[in-house]
Design an enzyme around this catalytic site. Sequence first.
Site, PDB file in Angstrom:
ATOM      1  N   ARG A 181      29.864  -4.814   2.507  1.00  0.00           N
ATOM      2  CA  ARG A 181      30.640  -3.860   1.721  1.00  0.00           C
ATOM      3  C   ARG A 181      29.719  -2.817   1.065  1.00  0.00           C
ATOM      4  O   ARG A 181      29.926  -2.399  -0.078  1.00  0.00           O
ATOM      5  CB  ARG A 181      31.482  -4.576   0.666  1.00  0.00           C
ATOM      6  CG  ARG A 181      32.441  -5.594   1.245  1.00  0.00           C
ATOM      7  CD  ARG A 181      33.452  -4.969   2.201  1.00  0.00           C
ATOM      8  NE  ARG A 181      34.314  -5.976   2.783  1.00  0.00           N
ATOM      9  CZ  ARG A 181      34.103  -6.558   3.974  1.00  0.00           C
ATOM     10  NH1 ARG A 181      33.065  -6.198   4.718  1.00  0.00           N
ATOM     11  NH2 ARG A 181      34.919  -7.483   4.422  1.00  0.00           N
ATOM     12  N   SER A 230      42.023  -5.422  -1.154  1.00  0.00           N
ATOM     13  CA  SER A 230      41.122  -6.413  -1.730  1.00  0.00           C
ATOM     14  C   SER A 230      40.422  -5.822  -2.954  1.00  0.00           C
ATOM     15  O   SER A 230      39.785  -4.775  -2.872  1.00  0.00           O
ATOM     16  CB  SER A 230      40.095  -6.845  -0.677  1.00  0.00           C
ATOM     17  OG  SER A 230      39.213  -7.809  -1.195  1.00  0.00           O
ATOM     18  N   GLU A 305      35.521  -4.128  -5.486  1.00  0.00           N
ATOM     19  CA  GLU A 305      35.556  -3.546  -4.148  1.00  0.00           C
ATOM     20  C   GLU A 305      36.427  -2.289  -4.161  1.00  0.00           C
ATOM     21  O   GLU A 305      36.162  -1.329  -3.438  1.00  0.00           O
ATOM     22  CB  GLU A 305      36.103  -4.556  -3.135  1.00  0.00           C
ATOM     23  CG  GLU A 305      35.993  -4.110  -1.701  1.00  0.00           C
ATOM     24  CD  GLU A 305      36.329  -5.226  -0.724  1.00  0.00           C
ATOM     25  OE1 GLU A 305      36.976  -4.923   0.288  1.00  0.00           O
ATOM     26  OE2 GLU A 305      35.961  -6.391  -0.981  1.00  0.00           O
TER      27      GLU A 305
END
Length: 318
Positions: A181, A230, A305
């Site tokens: 990520r 998410s 995130e």
Amino acid sequence: MMTAAEPLPGPHLIDRLPRVRGRLTADAPLGPMTWFRVGGTADVLFRPADADDLAGFLAGCPADVPVTVIGVASNLLVRDGGVPGVVIRLGGPFAEIAVEGDRLVAGAGALDYNVALTAQHEGLAGLEFLSGIPGTIGGALRMNAGAYGRETADLVVTAEGIDRAGRRLRFDRAGLHLGYRHCGVPEDVIFTGAVLQGTPGDKAAIATAMDAIQKARADSQPVRARTGGSTFANPDPELSGGAKAWQLIDRAGCRGLQIGGAQVSEKHCNFLLNLGDATAADLEGLGEEVRRRVLETSGIELRWEIRRIGRPAREITP
């Protein structure tokens, strides 16, 4: 009161910006563009006509004017006080997808799902996971988006972007410095497109795999809710004992937790929901409360995130 260092918002700011072929809009509401459906306005919203228009704008934009780029805003929280400076949204001209042998050339504004669908139509495997990511290729590059065992780093060959000075840049896979990520390219670079590698495969088998991904999403995630996807990245498994973010959140007693109109999803507790009347402050405050409780119960500090941009209307207490 606005300080001398801050650019004048709205119409006054437009007067200082370069001429463009695309569209400049003062005081543009951003909330309706986001999946959360919350947030304030952009001082100025710029929709470039093409990459040349974008490069020319960046080259001529005053250095003191903040520039922020957004895609389809599926994993974005715009704070209630709005976003200072210029917000750039890459639309249709950046959404083209072309097939070159076993590779796809996709603009940064191309939807991940459309890229996966194009690959399926051409009999190219390996991109099915993109059908489960509700964003664009630009966002996938910036956060090395992944799902169902694969991530963007597995398929990107090269990427192109434009920096704050308007310079065209090209990156190979190693130059992107992709991690979990994470992308190591400087934040001022706006991705404009990428070349993605596929593998020849059976069209029917690829379609079946994509259908399975869609079913898995619908079964496990609140896909029809006002959510931002998410919320927190999964922690280092060595630190968390292999526990995912949702498991730590659940163990901290946060499933269903609510602040104002924001709630932690009962279906998947790594998702935050706008129940209908949430503010961005409700959502961010709820996320910070989740982080606090997880840290208190597990010693793990969750990392956002969801990308959060703009000015809060009130202070957020972590």
